[in-house]
Design a protein around this motif. Structure first.
Motif, short mmCIF file in Angstrom:
data_model
loop_
_atom_site.label_atom_id
_atom_site.label_comp_id
_atom_site.label_asym_id
_atom_site.label_seq_id
_atom_site.Cartn_x
_atom_site.Cartn_y
_atom_site.Cartn_z
N HIS A 1 -3.75 -1.97 -8.70
CA HIS A 1 -2.75 -1.06 -8.16
C HIS A 1 -1.74 -0.68 -9.24
CE1 HIS A 1 -4.16 -1.99 -4.05
NE2 HIS A 1 -4.27 -3.23 -4.49
N ASP A 2 -1.19 0.51 -9.11
CA ASP A 2 -0.09 0.88 -10.00
C ASP A 2 1.14 0.04 -9.69
OD1 ASP A 2 -1.46 2.95 -11.36
OD2 ASP A 2 -1.06 4.34 -9.71
N ALA B 1 2.67 -3.10 -6.98
CA ALA B 1 2.60 -4.07 -5.89
C ALA B 1 4.04 -4.43 -5.53
CB ALA B 1 1.82 -5.31 -6.30
N ALA C 1 -1.85 -5.83 -10.24
CA ALA C 1 -1.09 -4.59 -10.32
C ALA C 1 -0.51 -4.42 -11.72
CB ALA C 1 0.03 -4.58 -9.29
#
Length: 569
Positions: free
Chosen positions: A230-231, A233, A339
């Protein structure tokens, strides 16, 4: 549903030809034709799409865990099924089958539904409003959601009902000593030690379930992709975390939000927030959190509740070239979330006074929030509330009209130093609130069988003590940061709050919300020096997204530069 009587045209709108054509552009599959009685979706179905009816009609019904079923509506040509659950692909709270005339309908799955509400602004507004109002209608109505059976005042039952209510899941409570409650217990062959029961909408019976077990039965918790990076979190779904999720997701970043309990954080338990900009008549913390939650879903953020983070393993040295290693959030379930950036928004919890037998009464006489669940338990009784901050004041205003007498106990000389003037004035106007200044709680009386039966207070100046018979105490005494899961990864101040602000960010760059670990940020109440207000938390949630963009852009440029250097070497 009572709400349907007043706002039926908004809950169940009929789209015109142009709107239908627009909606069909977001279809996730071809039209499906069903014969009379054929099921399109059932209660508990995960990833059930919204169905846009082209011809015929769909009968939509609600059903509770005991199998009681009631009609919601019949949706004809130009109408669509679904409620908020469909935005995230969570389990359906309703069921739908083709009417006697059959139906032809187009499916719109979660991803395409989110694309619709964002990409087609006017139609998206109609759809979002309908989905939200339908969930509200399900919560307000009967014969929907889970059935809880237990003894009023039981700490486990109170916690379970609070968990469902704060997350917006309808539930019906039966007293195990009532005729209906005893009939359910006897029919299922349940022993007293198995209470409370939770009967899920699909009929599954859970004995003394925890939040995680209840959420799994309801289809609340998503399946996490172990390979996903993920970019962003975000840990914590309070106002700060939800604001960060909305702004980050709306700007195209892939976002996951983790919270071990419910949306809203401490603010979510506030009965009415009256000094938040834009709401002159006030708004409940749960309503504010619910709106932010729906916004985050709309823009594609993934909200994973209830999932608890055990530890944060910060990305260390670059793994390849100049690209920093991703951060890893290790969950108590054994899963790992990876992330590029992490936002610490885990907030703070009300402090536990040093009282010997406090844990014996927590959830069963002693509460750290004042929601409608707790208010019903102490209605008409004498209660005490300890604390002098704004959260305490909001709780006093909410509880006082429902109880016989409310004793407000504060350590200081008054409320002026810690509470907003509008709350002080309102409390002064309440005839059944008795203010005890320079006073502290020293002992709680009772046992496991009788519960809480009384409390003893001490005057801080004279040392004199006095006793009060009561069965409910609400504690709002300061706050400790929720930072135990950070281990030694992030720098904390002497009180355990996360320190932020890094020198040398460079011209035009701000890292005021970044911790001492690059790519890890802190916002809201958990951050050292933050202003403990909902508006301030929301502002930091918005501001941190700009700093995340700066960090990611710099990391990507460093990686590209490193690649170019290797190519020319």
């Amino acid at each position: 549903m009572a709400l349907a009587d007043d706002r039926r045209h908004q809950m169940f709108p009929v789209l015109d030809a142009a709107q239908i054509a627009t909606a069909r552009r977001f279809a996730s599959g071809p039209p499906r034709t069903c014969v009379a009685g054929e099921v399109l979706f059932d209660v508990g179905d995960c990833d059930a799409p919204v169905w846009l009816v082209l011809e015929g009609a769909i009968h939509v019904v609600r059903r509770d865990g005991l199998g009681h079923e009631k009609p919601i509506t019949t949706q004809g040509a130009g109408q669509f099924t679904g409620e908020v659950s469909q935005l995230a692909g969570r389990a359906s709270l309703a069921a739908g089958h083709a009417a006697e005339c059959g139906c032809t309908a187009v499916p719109i799955d979660a991803a395409h539904l989110r694309a619709l509400v964002v990409g087609a602004a006017e139609l998206g507004e109609i759809v979002m409003r309908a989905l939200i109002l339908r969930r509200v209608g399900l919560i307000e109505g009967d014969a929907a959601g889970s059935v809880l059976v237990g003894l009023p005042g039981d700490a486990h039952l109170t916690a379970l009902q609070s968990f469902l209510t704060r997350n917006g899941y309808p539930n019906t409570l039966f007293d195990a000593d009532s005729d209906e409650g005893r009939e359910i217990v006897e029919r299922l062959g349940i022993q007293p030690g198995d209470l409370p029961l939770m009967i899920c909408p699909n009929g599954t019976v859970l004995k003394r379930p925890g939040n995680a077990e209840a959420a799994t039965c309801l289809g609340m918790t998503p399946e996490l992709d172990p390979d996903a990076l993920h970019d962003v979190a975000i840990v914590g779904a309070g106002p700060a975390g939800l604001a960060a999720a909305v702004y980050a997701a709306s700007e195209g970043l892939s976002v996951i939000v983790l919270d071990q309990r419910a949306i809203g954080g401490q603010a979510g338990a506030s009965a009415r927030i009256e000094n938040y900009l834009g709401f002159p008549t006030g708004i409940s913390g749960q309503a504010l959190a619910g709106r932010a939650y729906n916004q985050a879903l709309k823009f594609g953020a993934e909200l994973a509740i209830p999932l608890e983070v055990a530890t944060l393993a910060c990305g260390g040295d670059p793994d390849t070239g100049s690209r920093p290693a991703p951060h890893a959030l290790h969950l108590t379930s054994g899963e790992v979330v990876r992330a590029r950036t992490v936002v610490i928004a885990s907030g703070a919890r009300y402090r536990r006074p040093d009282i010997e037998n406090l844990s014996l009464f927590e959830g069963g006489g002693v509460s750290y929030w004042a929601s409608p669940v707790e208010a019903r338990l102490c209605e008409g009784e004498e209660v005490a509330l300890i604390g002098g901050g704004n959260s305490a004041g909001q709780a006093v205003v909410f509880l006082a009209p429902k109880v016989k007498t409310l004793h407000l106990v504060v350590r200081g000389a008054g409320l002026e130093a810690s509470m907003s003037r509008y709350l002080i004035d309102r409390i002064k106007a309440l005839p059944n609130v008795v203010l005890h200044t320079r006073t502290e709680l020293v002992t709680l009386e009772g046992d496991a069988e009788r519960g809480l039966v009384g409390a003893t207070y001490r005057d801080r100046d004279s040392g004199d003590t006095h006793h009060c018979d009561l069965r409910h105490v609400f504690l709002f005494v300061g706050a400790d940061p929720n930072t135990g899961w950070l281990t030694d990864c992030i720098a904390l101040d002497h009180a355990g709050f996360v320190t932020t602000g890094v020198d040398g960010a460079g011209p035009g760059r701000s890292t005021s919300l970044q911790t001492d670990r690059p790519g890890v940020f802190a916002i809201g109440d958990v951050r050292a020096g933050s202003v403990k207000r909902v508006a301030a938390a929301v502002g930091e949630g918005a501001a941190v997204v700009s700093q995340i963009h700066q960090y990611l852009a710099a990391a990507d440029e460093a990686a590209r530069s490193d690649t170019r250097e290797k190519a020319t070497a």
